[in-house]
Design an enzyme around this catalytic site. Structure first.
Site, PDB file in Angstrom:
ATOM      1  N   GLY A 139       0.815  -1.206   0.000  1.00 47.63           N
ATOM      2  CA  GLY A 139       0.000   0.000   0.000  1.00 47.63           C
ATOM      3  C   GLY A 139       0.848   1.254   0.000  1.00 47.63           C
ATOM      4  O   GLY A 139       1.900   1.329  -0.649  1.00 47.63           O
ATOM      5  N   CYS A 140       0.419   2.258   0.755  1.00 49.38           N
ATOM      6  CA  CYS A 140       1.093   3.556   0.766  1.00 49.38           C
ATOM      7  C   CYS A 140       2.524   3.475   1.283  1.00 49.38           C
ATOM      8  O   CYS A 140       3.343   4.337   0.965  1.00 49.38           O
ATOM      9  CB  CYS A 140       0.296   4.547   1.605  1.00 49.38           C
ATOM     10  SG  CYS A 140      -1.351   4.917   0.954  1.00 49.38           S
ATOM     11  N   ALA A 141       2.836   2.458   2.072  1.00 48.00           N
ATOM     12  CA  ALA A 141       4.204   2.308   2.588  1.00 48.00           C
ATOM     13  C   ALA A 141       5.169   1.801   1.529  1.00 48.00           C
ATOM     14  O   ALA A 141       6.388   1.807   1.742  1.00 48.00           O
ATOM     15  CB  ALA A 141       4.212   1.362   3.790  1.00 48.00           C
TER      16      ALA A 141
END
Length: 347
Positions: A139-141
């Site tokens: 995801g965003c990481a």
């Protein structure tokens, strides 16, 4: 981590652009639950976003699309963005594509089997013995974690050059049929984009990658992620994200830095994933930063929206154009719930 260099950095976006005012108007017309939308529509005005790049024409998002159609759009758009970002990163590294020894590919907004790196390696001109590490679920990481994985792979094989590419087409997960408030928030936030970098132990470059760290919290699976549904992925956004960051970020960053032999006072600038205005505010509050200090994060959010994993690399690109400080810590939050960190230093 043995010494590894960030040799080059590149970004790419799709050609379709939608202004936030138009996105709000179209969403209001197409959203099935008008009362829910009207109650939450202020998120479009308060998101700090002026425009976003999206992989399909605006009218596509009002149509009825199932898993097959959505993923077909993902595959076509993700391959094109992967190629654009990767080619630019390799060119900026002044390398022949055949000099790339491995590729780390991060994407969580669609399913590609064979993976994106396999679908594009011949068009990039990569060798047949290229090492491939496709990664799903960050995801965003993924912008920070993926870069850290590529750096560790390069450091483990001195003399090698690794390509890192992250592509996310968040907009195709927009669900106008949903009765979940998170769906309205996603419609106001999501944009699409890609970023790529070359890392090496032998090339000179933009910065030295001095170390990375990660933290995952128990009992936080429902804070952020995807639910796999018909007719597509459904976003999981918990309202607890900003207060969770305010409460947990500072001690987490301090622990990460301590594991890398640093203190927070050693960091000249944080380079953060701008997940949303409230997330940026929460980061500044948690770390005791002057309000408004994360100006580049707000600028990227304004011009591109939340593109998930690539977004923090757009921030880094702008930070490098301004002039990279002596020591920078990149941070991003993702499903898990997890926080990823990576330190960059002047070469």
């Amino acid at each position: 981590m043995p010494s590894c260099t960030l040799v080059s950095l590149a970004t790419a976006v799709p050609s379709h652009v939608i202004a936030q005012s138009e996105a709000k108007k179209r969403a209001r017309e197409a959203f099935g639950r008008k009362a829910l939308f009207d109650r939450l529509s202020g998120v479009f005005d308060n998101a700090g976003i002026a425009q976003r790049h999206i992989v399909a024409p605006a009218e596509w998002y009002s149509g009825d699309h199932g898993w097959h159609d959505r993923n077909a759009v993902y595959l076509e758009a993700a391959e094109a963005l992967f190629l654009a970002a990767a080619k630019l990163a390799i060119d900026r590294a002044c390398l022949d594509p055949a000099a790339i020894d491995g590729v780390v590919a991060v994407s969580t907004t669609g399913i590609a089997t064979p993976s994106l790196d396999a679908r594009t390696f011949d068009r990039l001109g990569l060798r047949q013995d290229i090492r491939r590490v496709p990664v799903f679920g960050l995801g965003c990481a993924g912008g920070v974690n993926g870069l850290a994985i590529a750096a560790r792979m390069a450091a483990a094989e001195p003399g090698s050059n690794w390509l890192f590419v992250t592509v996310e087409t968040c907009s195709i997960s927009i669900r106008l049929d949903s009765d979940d408030p998170a769906a309205v928030v996603a419609t106001a936030l999501f944009g699409d984009g890609a970023a790529a970098a070359v890392v090496s132990t032998v090339q000179a470059g933009l910065a030295r990658i001095a170390g990375s760290a990660e933290r995952i919290w128990p009992d936080t699976l429902r804070i952020m992620g995807w639910d796999v549904e018909d007719p597509g992925l459904a976003v999981v956004f918990d309202r607890a994200i900003p207060p969770f960051i305010e409460a947990e970020l500072a001690p987490t960053i301090d622990d990460m830095l301590a594991s890398l032999g640093h203190a927070r006072s050693d960091i000249d600038r944080f380079c953060c994933h701008p997940g949303g205005v409230k997330v940026i505010d929460a980061i500044e509050t948690a770390l005791g930063l002057e309000p408004g200090l994360l100006d580049l994060e707000r600028a990227v959010l304004r011009d591109y929206g939340n593109m998930s994993a690539p977004t923090v690399l757009f921030v880094l690109e702008q930070l490098m154009e301004r002039g990279l400080p002596d020591r920078v810590m990149m941070t991003a939050f993702g499903p898990g719930f997890t926080c990823a960190g990576l330190i960059l230093e002047q070469p």
